[in-house]
Write a protein that holds these residues in place. Structure first.
Motif, PDB file in Angstrom:
ATOM      1  N   THR A 293       2.998 -13.710   0.990  1.00  0.00           N
ATOM      2  CA  THR A 293       3.894 -12.619   0.588  1.00  0.00           C
ATOM      3  C   THR A 293       3.257 -11.252   0.791  1.00  0.00           C
ATOM      4  O   THR A 293       3.867 -10.235   0.450  1.00  0.00           O
ATOM      5  CB  THR A 293       4.278 -12.774  -0.894  1.00  0.00           C
ATOM      6  N   SER A 294       2.051 -11.197   1.330  1.00  0.00           N
ATOM      7  CA  SER A 294       1.335  -9.929   1.520  1.00  0.00           C
ATOM      8  C   SER A 294       1.437  -9.460   2.969  1.00  0.00           C
ATOM      9  O   SER A 294       0.924 -10.114   3.884  1.00  0.00           O
ATOM     10  CB  SER A 294      -0.144 -10.101   1.148  1.00  0.00           C
ATOM     11  N   ALA A 295       2.102  -8.331   3.168  1.00  0.00           N
ATOM     12  CA  ALA A 295       2.194  -7.764   4.523  1.00  0.00           C
ATOM     13  C   ALA A 295       0.815  -7.379   5.043  1.00  0.00           C
ATOM     14  O   ALA A 295       0.522  -7.508   6.234  1.00  0.00           O
ATOM     15  CB  ALA A 295       3.113  -6.553   4.519  1.00  0.00           C
ATOM     16  N   ALA A 296      -0.064  -6.904   4.133  1.00  0.00           N
ATOM     17  CA  ALA A 296      -1.414  -6.512   4.547  1.00  0.00           C
ATOM     18  C   ALA A 296      -2.178  -7.716   5.095  1.00  0.00           C
ATOM     19  O   ALA A 296      -2.934  -7.595   6.060  1.00  0.00           O
ATOM     20  CB  ALA A 296      -2.174  -5.904   3.373  1.00  0.00           C
ATOM     21  N   PHE A 297      -1.991  -8.893   4.484  1.00  0.00           N
ATOM     22  CA  PHE A 297      -2.651 -10.101   4.988  1.00  0.00           C
ATOM     23  C   PHE A 297      -2.190 -10.408   6.400  1.00  0.00           C
ATOM     24  O   PHE A 297      -3.008 -10.689   7.296  1.00  0.00           O
ATOM     25  CB  PHE A 297      -2.349 -11.293   4.070  1.00  0.00           C
ATOM     26  N   TRP A 298      -0.883 -10.381   6.626  1.00  0.00           N
ATOM     27  CA  TRP A 298      -0.365 -10.734   7.950  1.00  0.00           C
ATOM     28  C   TRP A 298      -0.803  -9.727   9.005  1.00  0.00           C
ATOM     29  O   TRP A 298      -1.238 -10.106  10.093  1.00  0.00           O
ATOM     30  CB  TRP A 298       1.159 -10.840   7.905  1.00  0.00           C
ATOM     31  N   LEU A 299      -0.707  -8.440   8.691  1.00  0.00           N
ATOM     32  CA  LEU A 299      -1.093  -7.428   9.681  1.00  0.00           C
ATOM     33  C   LEU A 299      -2.588  -7.519   9.988  1.00  0.00           C
ATOM     34  O   LEU A 299      -3.005  -7.358  11.143  1.00  0.00           O
ATOM     35  CB  LEU A 299      -0.727  -6.040   9.173  1.00  0.00           C
ATOM     36  N   SER A 300      -3.403  -7.778   8.976  1.00  0.00           N
ATOM     37  CA  SER A 300      -4.847  -7.908   9.198  1.00  0.00           C
ATOM     38  C   SER A 300      -5.167  -9.164  10.003  1.00  0.00           C
ATOM     39  O   SER A 300      -6.065  -9.160  10.849  1.00  0.00           O
ATOM     40  CB  SER A 300      -5.580  -7.944   7.851  1.00  0.00           C
ATOM     41  N   SER A 324      -7.020   0.590   2.058  1.00  0.00           N
ATOM     42  CA  SER A 324      -7.694   1.455   1.096  1.00  0.00           C
ATOM     43  C   SER A 324      -6.920   1.465  -0.209  1.00  0.00           C
ATOM     44  O   SER A 324      -5.733   1.134  -0.265  1.00  0.00           O
ATOM     45  CB  SER A 324      -7.822   2.880   1.644  1.00  0.00           C
ATOM     46  N   GLY A 325      -7.596   1.871  -1.266  1.00  0.00           N
ATOM     47  CA  GLY A 325      -6.972   1.947  -2.583  1.00  0.00           C
ATOM     48  C   GLY A 325      -8.002   1.718  -3.662  1.00  0.00           C
ATOM     49  O   GLY A 325      -9.203   1.598  -3.409  1.00  0.00           O
ATOM     50  N   ARG A 326      -7.551   1.681  -4.894  1.00  0.00           N
ATOM     51  CA  ARG A 326      -8.450   1.513  -6.033  1.00  0.00           C
ATOM     52  C   ARG A 326      -9.124   0.147  -5.990  1.00  0.00           C
ATOM     53  O   ARG A 326      -8.658  -0.793  -5.361  1.00  0.00           O
ATOM     54  CB  ARG A 326      -7.683   1.672  -7.350  1.00  0.00           C
ATOM     55  N   THR A 327     -10.214   0.048  -6.723  1.00  0.00           N
ATOM     56  CA  THR A 327     -10.961  -1.204  -6.804  1.00  0.00           C
ATOM     57  C   THR A 327     -10.106  -2.312  -7.427  1.00  0.00           C
ATOM     58  O   THR A 327      -9.228  -2.052  -8.232  1.00  0.00           O
ATOM     59  CB  THR A 327     -12.233  -0.987  -7.652  1.00  0.00           C
ATOM     60  N   SER A 328     -10.403  -3.553  -7.056  1.00  0.00           N
ATOM     61  CA  SER A 328      -9.771  -4.750  -7.624  1.00  0.00           C
ATOM     62  C   SER A 328      -8.301  -4.894  -7.259  1.00  0.00           C
ATOM     63  O   SER A 328      -7.519  -5.456  -8.015  1.00  0.00           O
ATOM     64  CB  SER A 328      -9.926  -4.763  -9.151  1.00  0.00           C
ATOM     65  N   GLN A 329      -7.896  -4.366  -6.109  1.00  0.00           N
ATOM     66  CA  GLN A 329      -6.523  -4.568  -5.644  1.00  0.00           C
ATOM     67  C   GLN A 329      -6.440  -5.635  -4.551  1.00  0.00           C
ATOM     68  O   GLN A 329      -5.371  -5.910  -4.054  1.00  0.00           O
ATOM     69  CB  GLN A 329      -5.941  -3.252  -5.114  1.00  0.00           C
ATOM     70  N   GLY A 330      -7.574  -6.214  -4.161  1.00  0.00           N
ATOM     71  CA  GLY A 330      -7.554  -7.275  -3.164  1.00  0.00           C
ATOM     72  C   GLY A 330      -7.843  -6.834  -1.750  1.00  0.00           C
ATOM     73  O   GLY A 330      -7.639  -7.602  -0.809  1.00  0.00           O
ATOM     74  N   LYS A 331      -8.337  -5.584  -1.565  1.00  0.00           N
ATOM     75  CA  LYS A 331      -8.605  -5.090  -0.205  1.00  0.00           C
ATOM     76  C   LYS A 331      -9.638  -5.954   0.503  1.00  0.00           C
ATOM     77  O   LYS A 331      -9.431  -6.411   1.617  1.00  0.00           O
ATOM     78  CB  LYS A 331      -9.105  -3.632  -0.266  1.00  0.00           C
ATOM     79  N   SER A 423     -11.333  -2.387   8.560  1.00  0.00           N
ATOM     80  CA  SER A 423     -12.118  -1.712   7.534  1.00  0.00           C
ATOM     81  C   SER A 423     -11.394  -1.747   6.201  1.00  0.00           C
ATOM     82  O   SER A 423     -10.157  -1.791   6.150  1.00  0.00           O
ATOM     83  CB  SER A 423     -12.378  -0.252   7.943  1.00  0.00           C
ATOM     84  N   SER A 424     -12.159  -1.712   5.118  1.00  0.00           N
ATOM     85  CA  SER A 424     -11.580  -1.597   3.783  1.00  0.00           C
ATOM     86  C   SER A 424     -12.432  -0.635   2.969  1.00  0.00           C
ATOM     87  O   SER A 424     -13.610  -0.414   3.270  1.00  0.00           O
ATOM     88  CB  SER A 424     -11.512  -2.961   3.090  1.00  0.00           C
ATOM     89  N   PRO A 449      -2.443  -4.903  -1.638  1.00  0.00           N
ATOM     90  CA  PRO A 449      -2.625  -6.062  -0.753  1.00  0.00           C
ATOM     91  C   PRO A 449      -2.125  -7.387  -1.323  1.00  0.00           C
ATOM     92  O   PRO A 449      -1.454  -8.142  -0.639  1.00  0.00           O
ATOM     93  CB  PRO A 449      -4.139  -6.086  -0.532  1.00  0.00           C
ATOM     94  N   LEU A 450      -2.457  -7.696  -2.593  1.00  0.00           N
ATOM     95  CA  LEU A 450      -2.106  -9.000  -3.165  1.00  0.00           C
ATOM     96  C   LEU A 450      -1.427  -8.825  -4.521  1.00  0.00           C
ATOM     97  O   LEU A 450      -1.654  -7.840  -5.226  1.00  0.00           O
ATOM     98  CB  LEU A 450      -3.352  -9.872  -3.309  1.00  0.00           C
TER      99      LEU A 450
END
Length: 674
Positions: A293-300, A324-331, A423-424, A449-450
């Protein structure tokens, strides 16, 4: 380097141990003689003229020529010793050398290539390498050394020899050595001796000559093997992809003899991380489905496959995908899941590296994606900007070297690659640079991301347990694919995305090229059995393009920055009310415009315009990290009001009775962007 553990030959080991004991006994006997001679018993030198002792001393000199020479020199320095040492030297020269033991099967012959011919005056035996001369056979090395493979580098980086030798324990070591190193005494002794070969600075010249002559004499007997110093695609003579090197695994068509990785110690460790673990089914169940369900996973993930399409499909300059984003978001977890397409996700390096280190890694990976985690770990912000720019150009730094052929300085070969980056970090990759060109090569993914920490934990554990499967499946599919059809698909996707992003600016269109490559990669990913996404991947991709276009408009970003400075330092702007005498009571709002320390910054014309002194505006732009060409781009974009007499896009105005050059920005523009 590879090492094969053979069953030790007990006879050889016994011979080696016996030889070493003889050498140690000789050292003790020679040391005792030297001590006695230095104490005044010069006659002890004459005792070494006995035939048996001369023979032993000559054998010792063949094994340790430097030590023998030093011992004789020490004896000659003693008063009365020189004449006796000269006599001993003549006896050593006249002595009959120890005969070389012939090569017997079960000695070394079984390890040499079939039909091996000893070159010229050299003889390779189980007791070492010998050179035959008019005065007899002289031992060059104390253990045998030979060539068992000739390595042809398919990328034109220079051929190599696989050199073998017996170790002290009786096993055989094999080392891949470039021909250039094998031709240099200094480089060869450093390379082989480091790995335990029996070679010294004294014998190196003979070993170099022996290896060269052995290569020629056994040209038809030494097996040949294709190797590559780089990972990624191997192209055939017809210019089409022949196979692919993923770590140490070569993936080729049926009947292809294969290509091996020619690696030094650094490349060896890198290649080890590009192996496989777990199963294909485990990868689907434990990585793909939880993250579906994560678009970031598929694009990566698509980006990992798009990377190997850049060179065969000529997709243009390399690019980066950034999370990119705050810590603990699954990047980082998404990064690990993406890395599992090719490699062990635990081996992904951080940004805490040098530009030269990134260059070497990208050049070695060549077509495989360049992955860097946690941009806040970078040593300096400018290092990140430099890496993004360098990677986007696809070439390393231009470096010189000592010249030759009448030139004082030469050029080293420039490293090249054709890959996508990943990169993350907490900070957007584009925030490290104000270069609009670099921003057009970085697709910054937006959104979390997740969905949860539990999903992130499952995906990370799954990626660490099952990796290296998807990339290899896609390569096998590509080796039988129609490259022309894939190129046409990319062209169609690019045209559609350019049309869809036309109103969003030039940068959005250039980012659309990246998305087009990801769409082609998605087609391949799902063609090999990966289930379809459970989210709208391409809506997220287009949103990232549009967001990237806004972020990449550096003239507009610079205008916003300057307008915000104007608003925060409004008291420094002259206003008509500033000319009222001190005795007068100005309107309340006019008190805001009285100058403060630092001098006037410009003139505020109420609802008409904001005028900024030329030097103040240019200082502010420099402080914000914007280049001097920003003013020119403001003019091109219509952000400035000019007249027919304007010079450098400024106008003349009066501030507190003094004429000054200013940049005039319409008030509606200020109200929109301040």
């Amino acid at each position: 380097m590879t090492e094969r553990s053979n069953r030790p030959d007990l006879g050889i080991i016994a011979g080696i141990i016996h030889t070493r004991r003889e050498l140690d006994d000789m050292r003790e006997e020679m040391a005792a003689t030297l001590e006695a001679v230095q104490a005044g018993e010069v006659v002890r030198i004459t005792g070494w003229l006995e035939p048996e002792r001369v023979h032993r001393l000559r054998s010792y000199g063949e094994a340790e020529p430097a030590e023998l020479g030093h011992w004789l020199a020490m004896l000659a320095d003693v008063r009365g010793g020189r004449a006796r040492v000269d006599e001993l030297r003549r006896a050593l020269k006249a002595a009959t050398p120890e005969p070389v033991q012939p090569v017997q099967r079960g000695d070394i012959a079984g390890d040499l290539p079939d039909g091996w011919v000893d070159p010229g005056a050299y003889v390779c035996t189980a007791r070492g390498l010998y050179r035959e001369t008019d005065t007899g056979s002289h031992r060059i090395t104390s253990r045998p050394i030979w060539i068992d493979q000739y390595l042809s580098e398919v990328n034109g980086a220079g051929d190599a020899l696989r050199i073998c030798w017996r170790t002290f324990g009786g096993t055989i070591k094999r080392l891949e050595v470039p021909r250039a190193v094998a031709a240099s005494s200094r480089e060869l002794v450093g390379t082989l001796a480091t790995h335990g070969a029996s070679i010294t600075s004294v014998s190196a010249a003979d070993v170099v000559r022996y290896l060269d002559e052995a290569t020629t004499a056994n040209e038809s007997r030494i097996p040949r093997r294709d190797v590559s110093a780089r990972l990624g695609w191997i192209f055939g003579e017809d210019g089409a992809p022949r196979g692919f090197l993923a770590g140490r695994d070569y993936i080729g068509r049926k009947g292809d003899a294969g290509v091996s990785l020619m690696a030094d110690d650094g490349v060896e460790s890198l290649a080890e991380s590009y192996g496989r673990r777990g199963t294909w089914e485990g990868y689907i169940e434990e990585v793909v489905k939880p993250a579906s369900t994560s678009a970031a996973f598929w694009l990566s993930t698509y980006n990992q496959i798009a990377s190997i399409l850049v060179r065969p499909l000529d997709l243009g300059s390399p690019w980066f995908i950034d999370r990119s984003g705050r810590t603990s978001q699954g990047k980082s977890t998404i990064g690990k899941a993406a890395a599992a397409v090719w490699q062990d996700p635990r081996a992904v390096p951080s940004w805490n590296t040098s530009k030269a280190g990134v260059e070497a890694r990208a050049a070695t990976l060549r077509d495989l994606p360049l992955m860097l985690d946690d941009s806040k770990e970078a040593r300096r912000a400018e290092d990140v900007a430099a890496v993004v720019y360098m990677h986007g150009n696809g070439t390393g730094a231009i470096r010189g070297k000592p010249g030759a052929g009448g030139r004082a300085v030469g050029l080293r070969a420039t490293e090249r690659w054709s890959s996508a980056g990943d990169s993350s970090g907490e900070q957007r990759l584009t925030s490290f640079t104000n270069d609009a060109g670099s921003r057009a090569r970085v697709l910054c993914l937006i959104g979390s991301p997740l969905a949860s920490g539990e999903i992130a934990r499952r995906v990370q554990l799954g990626a660490e347990a099952h990796f290296g499967h998807l990339g290899r499946r896609v390569v096998r599919h590509l080796l039988g694919a129609d490259w022309g059809e894939l190129k046409a698909r990319f062209t169609r996707e690019s045209a559609e995305l350019v049309a869809a992003l036309r109103e969003d600016g030039a940068v959005a269109g250039r980012l659309g090229r990246i998305v087009a490559a990801l769409r082609v990669a998605a087609h391949l990913v799902h063609a090999v059995g990966v289930p379809e996404p459970e989210c709208d991947v391409w809506a997220a991709a287009l949103a990232s393009c549009r967001h990237g276009s806004e972020d990449a408009d550096q003239p507009l970003a610079a205008l916003r920055y300057v307008m915000q400075r104007c608003a925060s330092e409004r008291a420094r702007f002259w206003h008509v009310g500033c000319e009222q005498p001190e005795s007068a009571t100005p309107a309340d709002d006019e008190r805001l415009y009285r100058p403060v320390s630092g001098g006037f910054a410009g003139r505020w014309n109420h609802d008409q315009s904001v005028e900024i002194l030329q030097h103040v505006c240019e200082d502010w732009l420099r402080a914000g990290g914007y280049d001097a060409g920003t003013i020119e781009r403001w003019h091109e974009s219509g952000y400035l009001v000019t007249t027919s007499s304007s010079r450098k896009h400024t106008v003349r105005t009066r501030i507190a009775g003094t004429s000054a050059s200013v940049y005039r920005i319409p008030m509606p523009m200020f109200e929109k962007y301040a």
